[in-house]
Scaffold this motif. Structure first.
Motif, PDB file in Angstrom:
ATOM      1  N   UNK A  42       0.860  -1.180   0.000  1.00 45.24           N
ATOM      2  CA  UNK A  42       0.000   0.000   0.000  1.00 45.24           C
ATOM      3  C   UNK A  42       0.892   1.225   0.000  1.00 45.24           C
ATOM      4  N   UNK A  43       0.402   2.274  -0.619  1.00 44.89           N
ATOM      5  CA  UNK A  43       1.206   3.487  -0.685  1.00 44.89           C
ATOM      6  C   UNK A  43       0.918   4.378   0.517  1.00 44.89           C
ATOM      7  N   UNK A  44       2.002   4.813   1.165  1.00 43.42           N
ATOM      8  CA  UNK A  44       1.939   5.762   2.271  1.00 43.42           C
ATOM      9  C   UNK A  44       2.881   6.897   1.895  1.00 43.42           C
ATOM     10  N   UNK A  45       2.308   7.983   1.403  1.00 39.27           N
ATOM     11  CA  UNK A  45       3.146   9.066   0.897  1.00 39.27           C
ATOM     12  C   UNK A  45       3.890   8.580  -0.334  1.00 39.27           C
ATOM     13  N   UNK A  46       5.207   8.660  -0.297  1.00 41.14           N
ATOM     14  CA  UNK A  46       6.021   8.201  -1.428  1.00 41.14           C
ATOM     15  C   UNK A  46       6.503   6.768  -1.248  1.00 41.14           C
ATOM     16  N   UNK A  47       6.215   6.172  -0.100  1.00 38.92           N
ATOM     17  CA  UNK A  47       6.688   4.819   0.185  1.00 38.92           C
ATOM     18  C   UNK A  47       5.569   3.796   0.041  1.00 38.92           C
ATOM     19  N   UNK A  48       5.965   2.592  -0.303  1.00 40.79           N
ATOM     20  CA  UNK A  48       5.030   1.470  -0.369  1.00 40.79           C
ATOM     21  C   UNK A  48       5.329   0.543   0.810  1.00 40.79           C
ATOM     22  N   UNK A  49       4.308   0.190   1.545  1.00 41.42           N
ATOM     23  CA  UNK A  49       4.481  -0.668   2.715  1.00 41.42           C
ATOM     24  C   UNK A  49       3.480  -1.813   2.652  1.00 41.42           C
ATOM     25  N   UNK A  50       3.833  -2.898   3.350  1.00 39.78           N
ATOM     26  CA  UNK A  50       2.939  -4.054   3.382  1.00 39.78           C
ATOM     27  C   UNK A  50       2.983  -4.702   4.765  1.00 39.78           C
TER      28      UNK A  50
END
Length: 155
Positions: free
Chosen positions: A33-41
């Protein structure tokens, strides 16, 4: 495997289907999932720290297995000050999930989680079933009666 069925909660939203133990896939490639410019899972390593985590693949969200089980089995009422994200909608803020101030730790310290833990895990381990108590009392009385009859025959 026993599956607890769906029930309609007081808030008129269904609870997630929960198995006897939390669904904790270790080899799954979790979606990002995108959080700002970062993708996290979601991280499977979180299962080691928070044993109560239940991952729902269809929602890409985490639930509290203990809290859902407490409501599903009628040991705790739905509504009030419950942590809704971990019971109904699912928690998916992976950026703020871990750490001392993260969502998982905050939920684990919540009063609703502690209450669910008590009614689902602690109480069943420390209290006996009424049938078990009555059965053991009956067995003790029967042993006493047999002993009394044995002594009476010897006299």
């Amino acid at each position: 495997m026993h599956v607890l069925g769906l029930t309609m909660a007081t808030r008129s939203r269904p609870l997630p289907v929960v198995l006897e133990k939390p669904h904790q896939p270790l080899a799954l490639k979790f979606p990002k999932r995108q959080f700002g410019k970062q993708h996290r899972s979601f991280q499977s390593g979180w299962f080691q720290q928070w044993h109560w985590l239940h991952y729902d693949e269809s929602k890409d969200a985490a639930f509290c297995h203990i809290c859902v089980t407490a409501i599903e089995t009628g040991k705790m009422k739905d509504g009030g000050n419950l942590d809704d994200a971990f019971i109904h909608s699912g928690y998916s803020n992976w950026k703020n999930a871990s750490g001392n101030t993260g969502g998982f730790s905050c939920h684990e310290r919540s009063r609703s989680h502690k209450t669910a833990l008590e009614v689902v895990v602690s109480l069943p381990q420390t209290t006996k079933d009424v049938g078990e108590i009555l059965s053991s009392t009956y067995a003790e009385e029967k042993r006493e009666l047999c002993m009394n009859e044995f002594v009476a025959r010897r006299e």
